[in-house]
Scaffold this motif. Structure first.
Motif, short mmCIF file in Angstrom:
data_model
loop_
_atom_site.label_atom_id
_atom_site.label_comp_id
_atom_site.label_asym_id
_atom_site.label_seq_id
_atom_site.Cartn_x
_atom_site.Cartn_y
_atom_site.Cartn_z
N ALA A 35 33.19 68.56 76.08
CA ALA A 35 32.96 70.00 75.89
C ALA A 35 34.22 70.68 75.36
O ALA A 35 34.16 71.55 74.48
N PHE A 36 35.38 70.27 75.87
CA PHE A 36 36.65 70.83 75.42
C PHE A 36 36.89 70.47 73.95
O PHE A 36 37.25 71.33 73.15
N ILE A 37 36.67 69.21 73.60
CA ILE A 37 36.83 68.76 72.21
C ILE A 37 35.90 69.55 71.29
O ILE A 37 36.32 70.04 70.23
N GLU A 38 34.65 69.66 71.67
CA GLU A 38 33.67 70.40 70.85
C GLU A 38 34.10 71.85 70.65
O GLU A 38 33.98 72.39 69.54
N GLU A 39 34.59 72.46 71.70
CA GLU A 39 35.03 73.86 71.59
C GLU A 39 36.25 73.97 70.67
O GLU A 39 36.33 74.90 69.86
N LEU A 40 37.20 73.05 70.78
CA LEU A 40 38.35 73.05 69.87
C LEU A 40 37.89 72.91 68.43
O LEU A 40 38.36 73.63 67.54
N GLU A 41 36.98 71.97 68.19
CA GLU A 41 36.49 71.73 66.83
C GLU A 41 35.82 72.97 66.25
O GLU A 41 36.03 73.32 65.09
N GLN A 42 35.03 73.64 67.07
CA GLN A 42 34.34 74.84 66.60
C GLN A 42 35.29 76.00 66.35
O GLN A 42 35.25 76.66 65.31
N ARG A 43 36.18 76.23 67.30
CA ARG A 43 37.07 77.40 67.20
C ARG A 43 38.10 77.25 66.08
O ARG A 43 38.48 78.23 65.44
N PHE A 44 38.59 76.01 65.88
CA PHE A 44 39.64 75.79 64.89
C PHE A 44 39.11 75.19 63.59
O PHE A 44 39.88 74.93 62.67
N ARG A 45 37.80 74.95 63.54
CA ARG A 45 37.15 74.38 62.35
C ARG A 45 37.84 73.11 61.90
O ARG A 45 38.28 72.98 60.75
N ILE A 46 37.95 72.19 62.85
CA ILE A 46 38.58 70.89 62.62
C ILE A 46 37.64 69.80 63.13
O ILE A 46 36.66 70.09 63.81
N GLU A 47 37.98 68.56 62.80
CA GLU A 47 37.28 67.42 63.38
C GLU A 47 38.32 66.53 64.06
O GLU A 47 39.30 66.13 63.44
N ILE A 48 38.11 66.30 65.33
CA ILE A 48 39.03 65.47 66.11
C ILE A 48 38.39 64.09 66.23
O ILE A 48 37.46 63.91 67.01
N ASP A 49 38.88 63.15 65.44
CA ASP A 49 38.29 61.81 65.46
C ASP A 49 38.78 61.02 66.67
O ASP A 49 39.63 61.47 67.44
N GLU A 50 38.24 59.84 66.83
CA GLU A 50 38.57 59.01 68.00
C GLU A 50 40.06 58.70 68.08
O GLU A 50 40.62 58.64 69.17
N ASN A 51 40.72 58.49 66.95
CA ASN A 51 42.16 58.19 66.96
C ASN A 51 42.97 59.36 67.50
O ASN A 51 43.98 59.16 68.19
N ALA A 52 42.55 60.58 67.20
CA ALA A 52 43.28 61.76 67.66
C ALA A 52 43.02 62.06 69.13
O ALA A 52 43.73 62.85 69.75
N ARG A 53 42.02 61.41 69.72
CA ARG A 53 41.68 61.66 71.13
C ARG A 53 42.52 60.81 72.09
O ARG A 53 42.14 60.58 73.22
N SER A 54 43.67 60.40 71.64
CA SER A 54 44.55 59.58 72.49
C SER A 54 45.16 60.42 73.60
O SER A 54 45.29 61.65 73.49
N GLU A 55 45.53 59.75 74.66
CA GLU A 55 46.07 60.41 75.84
C GLU A 55 47.29 61.26 75.50
O GLU A 55 47.44 62.37 76.01
N GLU A 56 48.15 60.78 74.62
CA GLU A 56 49.38 61.50 74.29
C GLU A 56 49.12 62.86 73.65
O GLU A 56 49.96 63.76 73.73
N ASN A 57 47.96 63.04 73.03
CA ASN A 57 47.63 64.33 72.41
C ASN A 57 47.07 65.35 73.38
O ASN A 57 46.85 66.50 73.00
N PHE A 58 46.86 64.95 74.64
CA PHE A 58 46.24 65.84 75.61
C PHE A 58 47.01 65.91 76.93
O PHE A 58 46.44 66.07 77.98
N ILE A 59 48.35 65.80 76.82
CA ILE A 59 49.18 65.83 78.04
C ILE A 59 49.75 67.22 78.32
O ILE A 59 50.61 67.37 79.17
N GLY A 60 49.28 68.20 77.61
CA GLY A 60 49.72 69.57 77.84
C GLY A 60 49.33 70.42 76.65
O GLY A 60 48.91 69.92 75.61
N VAL A 61 49.49 71.71 76.79
CA VAL A 61 49.11 72.64 75.73
C VAL A 61 49.92 72.37 74.46
O VAL A 61 49.38 72.36 73.36
#
Length: 71
Positions: A35-61
Motif C-alpha cells: 500500500a505504501f509503495i502504491e501510494e508513493l507511485e501514485q503521488r510521485f508518478r513513478i514506478e518502483i520496480d523490484e530492484n528498487a524495493r531493496s531494504e536499503e531504500n526503506f531504512i528511513g525517510v
C-alpha cells in the motif's frame, strides 16, 4: 518531498514513528508495504520496480527520498 513522504507514511502506517530509525521492509507486513509503495507511485508518478524495493531504500525517510530522486 520529505514532508509528502511522511504524510504518506502517517496515512498508510500511522504506527511508524518517522522521528525514529525504522526499516519498512522489516516493520511493515506485506499488505502495508505494498500500500505504501502504491501510494508513493501514485503521488510521485513513478514506478518502483523490484530492484528498487531493496531494504536499503526503506531504512528511513532520507533513504526513501534518495531512492525516489534516483528514479
Amino acid at each position: 518531498m520529505r514532508d509528502r513522504i511522511i504524510d504518506i507514511l502517517n496515512m498508510v502506517c500511522p504506527y511508524i514513528d518517522t522521528d525514529e530509525d525504522f526499516n519498512l521492509v522489516q516493520d511493515l507486513d506485506s499488505g502495508d508495504f505494498d500500500a505504501f509503495i502504491e501510494e508513493l507511485e501514485q503521488r510521485f508518478r513513478i514506478e518502483i520496480d523490484e530492484n528498487a524495493r531493496s531494504e536499503e531504500n526503506f531504512i528511513g525517510v532520507d533513504a526513501i527520498v534518495e531512492m525516489i530522486e534516483s528514479l
